[in-house]
Design a protein around this motif. Sequence first.
Motif, PDB file in Angstrom:
ATOM      1  N   LEU A 165      26.970  65.178  49.557  1.00  0.00           N
ATOM      2  CA  LEU A 165      27.166  65.221  51.012  1.00  0.00           C
ATOM      3  C   LEU A 165      28.366  66.097  51.343  1.00  0.00           C
ATOM      4  O   LEU A 165      28.328  66.900  52.296  1.00  0.00           O
ATOM      5  CB  LEU A 165      27.359  63.797  51.536  1.00  0.00           C
ATOM      6  CG  LEU A 165      27.529  63.583  53.040  1.00  0.00           C
ATOM      7  CD1 LEU A 165      27.012  62.190  53.430  1.00  0.00           C
ATOM      8  CD2 LEU A 165      28.983  63.717  53.472  1.00  0.00           C
ATOM      9  N   ALA A 166      29.447  65.953  50.554  1.00  0.00           N
ATOM     10  CA  ALA A 166      30.657  66.740  50.795  1.00  0.00           C
ATOM     11  C   ALA A 166      30.421  68.229  50.564  1.00  0.00           C
ATOM     12  O   ALA A 166      31.171  69.069  51.065  1.00  0.00           O
ATOM     13  CB  ALA A 166      31.791  66.239  49.908  1.00  0.00           C
ATOM     14  N   GLU A 167      29.389  68.550  49.774  1.00  0.00           N
ATOM     15  CA  GLU A 167      29.040  69.956  49.559  1.00  0.00           C
ATOM     16  C   GLU A 167      28.227  70.519  50.722  1.00  0.00           C
ATOM     17  O   GLU A 167      27.853  71.700  50.718  1.00  0.00           O
ATOM     18  CB  GLU A 167      28.245  70.097  48.256  1.00  0.00           C
ATOM     19  CG  GLU A 167      29.060  69.780  47.009  1.00  0.00           C
ATOM     20  CD  GLU A 167      28.223  69.798  45.743  1.00  0.00           C
ATOM     21  OE1 GLU A 167      26.991  70.024  45.851  1.00  0.00           O
ATOM     22  OE2 GLU A 167      28.783  69.589  44.656  1.00  0.00           O
ATOM     23  N   GLY A 168      27.945  69.662  51.721  1.00  0.00           N
ATOM     24  CA  GLY A 168      27.214  70.109  52.901  1.00  0.00           C
ATOM     25  C   GLY A 168      25.709  70.018  52.781  1.00  0.00           C
ATOM     26  O   GLY A 168      24.979  70.593  53.601  1.00  0.00           O
ATOM     27  N   GLY A 190      24.245  55.203  54.165  1.00  0.00           N
ATOM     28  CA  GLY A 190      24.635  54.086  55.015  1.00  0.00           C
ATOM     29  C   GLY A 190      25.629  53.168  54.319  1.00  0.00           C
ATOM     30  O   GLY A 190      26.613  52.721  54.929  1.00  0.00           O
ATOM     31  N   ASN A 191      25.380  52.904  53.035  1.00  0.00           N
ATOM     32  CA  ASN A 191      26.299  52.060  52.266  1.00  0.00           C
ATOM     33  C   ASN A 191      27.666  52.730  52.117  1.00  0.00           C
ATOM     34  O   ASN A 191      28.710  52.075  52.226  1.00  0.00           O
ATOM     35  CB  ASN A 191      25.722  51.767  50.881  1.00  0.00           C
ATOM     36  CG  ASN A 191      24.528  50.832  50.928  1.00  0.00           C
ATOM     37  OD1 ASN A 191      24.345  50.092  51.893  1.00  0.00           O
ATOM     38  ND2 ASN A 191      23.699  50.872  49.898  1.00  0.00           N
ATOM     39  N   VAL A 192      27.659  54.044  51.858  1.00  0.00           N
ATOM     40  CA  VAL A 192      28.914  54.781  51.717  1.00  0.00           C
ATOM     41  C   VAL A 192      29.718  54.712  53.003  1.00  0.00           C
ATOM     42  O   VAL A 192      30.928  54.413  52.984  1.00  0.00           O
ATOM     43  CB  VAL A 192      28.643  56.250  51.336  1.00  0.00           C
ATOM     44  CG1 VAL A 192      29.907  57.098  51.476  1.00  0.00           C
ATOM     45  CG2 VAL A 192      28.093  56.351  49.923  1.00  0.00           C
ATOM     46  N   LEU A 193      29.072  54.979  54.127  1.00  0.00           N
ATOM     47  CA  LEU A 193      29.769  54.970  55.407  1.00  0.00           C
ATOM     48  C   LEU A 193      30.347  53.593  55.714  1.00  0.00           C
ATOM     49  O   LEU A 193      31.473  53.467  56.206  1.00  0.00           O
ATOM     50  CB  LEU A 193      28.818  55.407  56.523  1.00  0.00           C
ATOM     51  CG  LEU A 193      28.273  56.838  56.415  1.00  0.00           C
ATOM     52  CD1 LEU A 193      27.277  57.121  57.531  1.00  0.00           C
ATOM     53  CD2 LEU A 193      29.412  57.854  56.451  1.00  0.00           C
ATOM     54  N   VAL A 208      30.933  64.030  58.345  1.00  0.00           N
ATOM     55  CA  VAL A 208      32.099  64.892  58.167  1.00  0.00           C
ATOM     56  C   VAL A 208      33.306  64.074  57.741  1.00  0.00           C
ATOM     57  O   VAL A 208      34.053  64.457  56.829  1.00  0.00           O
ATOM     58  CB  VAL A 208      32.411  65.661  59.461  1.00  0.00           C
ATOM     59  CG1 VAL A 208      33.742  66.408  59.330  1.00  0.00           C
ATOM     60  CG2 VAL A 208      31.292  66.641  59.781  1.00  0.00           C
ATOM     61  N   LEU A 209      33.503  62.920  58.381  1.00  0.00           N
ATOM     62  CA  LEU A 209      34.627  62.061  58.022  1.00  0.00           C
ATOM     63  C   LEU A 209      34.501  61.557  56.587  1.00  0.00           C
ATOM     64  O   LEU A 209      35.497  61.461  55.855  1.00  0.00           O
ATOM     65  CB  LEU A 209      34.721  60.873  58.987  1.00  0.00           C
ATOM     66  CG  LEU A 209      35.103  61.218  60.431  1.00  0.00           C
ATOM     67  CD1 LEU A 209      35.086  59.961  61.298  1.00  0.00           C
ATOM     68  CD2 LEU A 209      36.483  61.867  60.478  1.00  0.00           C
ATOM     69  N   ALA A 210      33.275  61.239  56.165  1.00  0.00           N
ATOM     70  CA  ALA A 210      33.060  60.795  54.789  1.00  0.00           C
ATOM     71  C   ALA A 210      33.397  61.918  53.813  1.00  0.00           C
ATOM     72  O   ALA A 210      34.026  61.689  52.775  1.00  0.00           O
ATOM     73  CB  ALA A 210      31.620  60.347  54.602  1.00  0.00           C
TER      74      ALA A 210
END
Length: 222
Positions: A165-168, A190-193, A208-210
């Motif tokens: 996700l951080a890689e876009g 969802g679990n990560v957030l 983006v915040l994650a």
Amino acid sequence: MPAVTRVVLAEDEVLLREGLAGLLARFGFEVVAAVGSAVALREAARAHEPDLVVTDIRMPPGPHDDGLRAAVALRAERPGLAVMVLSQHVQAEYAAALLDSGDGRGVGYLLKDRVAEVAEFAGHLRTVAAGGTVIDPDVVRRLLHRPRDPLAALSAREREVLTLLAEGRSNASIAARLHVTEAAVGKHIGNVLAKLGLLPSDDTNRRVLAALTYLRADPPQR
């Protein structure tokens, strides 16, 4: 614990090694080997099967933490092996690695300055050899004030998803990379957030915040 505690001592500075060996003998410990490198430490510990290992963190052949690495490896082989490590400086991460090793018992981490109080030092060694834990007060303070890893609560799969996700990457791209369904990716995200405390909001982009949380982690968990 046996009547006489058998010790393997590892210290690369010859004068300090000899001084420690003499100190230990004075207080009733039996030094079965005194060595000057992490490689020799492993060999001596395996050959003599001591009750206690006393080692400097920084040992040859490397310039950093070879002594600690050797101690952790030895405790992986013998979880009940007692280990006292000595350090010139406070390194909270080294103490954490030691505490996580073996069966969690019989570990000590002291700054070398504490060795000057010889009777107290000998008492700390006996505590560790008996299965207790001794951590230098300065190290404890550093551990207590260390920032919490925001990613600690994530599972291995959730960390993988967050990395991508951080890689876009999109959910579809993450699903293809991990060979799972998009629905599974959505559930993981969802679990990560939720675990990162990023509650639903119309005003912020939680993805983006994650990603920012991941990139700010020290070090990033890849």
